[in-house]
Design a protein around this motif. Structure first.
Motif, mmCIF file in Angstrom:
data_model
loop_
_atom_site.group_PDB
_atom_site.id
_atom_site.type_symbol
_atom_site.label_atom_id
_atom_site.label_comp_id
_atom_site.label_asym_id
_atom_site.label_seq_id
_atom_site.Cartn_x
_atom_site.Cartn_y
_atom_site.Cartn_z
ATOM 1 N N ARG A 163 10.683 78.277 -104.532
ATOM 2 C CA ARG A 163 9.723 78.759 -105.707
ATOM 3 C C ARG A 163 10.361 79.359 -106.565
ATOM 4 O O ARG A 163 10.241 79.061 -107.922
ATOM 5 C CB ARG A 163 8.716 79.604 -105.291
ATOM 6 N N LEU A 164 11.335 80.246 -106.186
ATOM 7 C CA LEU A 164 12.187 80.878 -107.591
ATOM 8 C C LEU A 164 13.139 80.000 -108.059
ATOM 9 O O LEU A 164 13.511 80.152 -109.320
ATOM 10 C CB LEU A 164 12.991 81.917 -106.823
ATOM 11 N N SER A 184 2.047 80.676 -105.169
ATOM 12 C CA SER A 184 2.229 81.429 -103.941
ATOM 13 C C SER A 184 1.759 80.631 -102.864
ATOM 14 O O SER A 184 1.844 81.163 -101.669
ATOM 15 C CB SER A 184 1.327 82.609 -104.059
ATOM 16 N N LEU A 195 7.453 86.916 -105.520
ATOM 17 C CA LEU A 195 7.254 86.240 -106.412
ATOM 18 C C LEU A 195 6.502 86.702 -107.546
ATOM 19 O O LEU A 195 6.960 86.637 -108.596
ATOM 20 C CB LEU A 195 6.620 85.038 -105.838
#
Ligand code: ADP
Ligand code: MG
Length: 259
Positions: A163-164, A184, A195
């Motif tokens: 996700r990053l 999320s 996050l």
């Protein structure tokens, strides 16, 4: 004052309606986002958040209403044109270049953004990054806290780090409006907190506007300046997170929170 507020809008959504099979998933929605403002979009499943999100990014065309960025209508504009105007979005999965390491993955994204047309050549034979490309990518990796994973293959990363990477990919394009839909989802509590902290930090450091669609209300509370609540395709409440969440109607009817 209303005129001033209007003049300041970065994104203006006016009376937008999108139907599927005659049913309005988004039903006459209006709201705006100021430059640098972080807005949370919340509501139960099926409220129309993703549909509205896709209308702004250009994946869906609304039947009615207008969407403007800096006073310019986006109606009829393709997704890539909206991206060029500064609307960036994250996707939930890193799919295309997953056997590359994180840095190379982002270098391809930089090239796709700044040197249109070289993408496939770069994929087949990633030439040595220029100092400029490397500097840009390393700055973004630092921003999202991925510097220590720059040489790791994307496919070896856990979902939280992916996700990053996805966030970094969107940030490389230097968006004026960053849009994230349920970033999320699938993350554990710790990854969600990480996050959220990165999103808040990045949004403040970069001064970009953001629309965060998110079911994790703790993340929303941490990241956004203003919250818009949707239900059944309509905006039903809007304001500061604490004020909106204190409204018993929002809490019980729209978010299913019962004390
Ligand atoms: N592509 C589609 N085709 C048909 N109905 C859809 C489509 N996308 C969304 N919907 C319907 O539109 C409504 C809003 O969905 P969605 O925008 O995904 O809500 P949310 O993101 O708030 O959960 C739902 O009733 C959903 O079933
Ligand atoms: Mg959704």
């Amino acid at each position: 004052m209303a005129l001033t507020a209007n003049a300041e809008a970065l994104l203006r959504v006016s009376e937008v309606t999108k139907t599927f099979g005659g049913v309005a998933a988004v039903d006459g929605v209006s709201f705006s986002v100021r430059p640098g403002e972080s807005v949370g979009l919340v509501g139960p499943n099926g409220a129309g958040k993703t549909t509205l999100f896709n209308c702004v990014c250009g994946q869906l065309r609304p039947e009615r209403g207008t969407i403007e960025l800096n006073g310019r209508s986006l109606n009829g504009m393709a997704t890539f044109e909206r991206a060029r105007l500064g609307i960036g979005r994250t996707y939930q999965r890193v799919e295309v270049f997953s056997d590359m390491n994180v840095r190379d993955h982002l270098i391809v994204s930089v090239r796709a953004r700044w040197r249109q047309g070289r993408l496939w050549r770069d994929l087949c034979n990633l030439s040595k990054p220029t100092a400029d490309e490397r500097e840009r990518v390393d700055a973004v990796l630092d921003l999202v806290g991925l510097s220590d994973r720059a040489d790791t293959s994307v496919s070896a990363l856990g979902l939280g780090s992916c996700r990053l990477v996805e966030l970094a990919r969107a940030l490389i394009a230097e968006p004026v409006l960053l849009m994230a839909d349920e970033p999320s989802s699938g993350l554990d509590v710790h990854e969600t907190r990480e996050l959220g902290a990165v999103l808040r930090q990045v949004q403040r450091d970069q001064g970009m506007a953001m629309i965060l669609v998110e079911h994790d209300l703790e993340m929303v509370a941490e990241v956004v300046d203003r919250t818009v609540v949707m239900n059944l395709g309509q905006v039903v409440a809007e304001g500061h997170f604490d004020t909106v969440m204190a409204d018993p109607i929002v809490r019980s009817a729209y978010l299913g929170l019962h004390e």
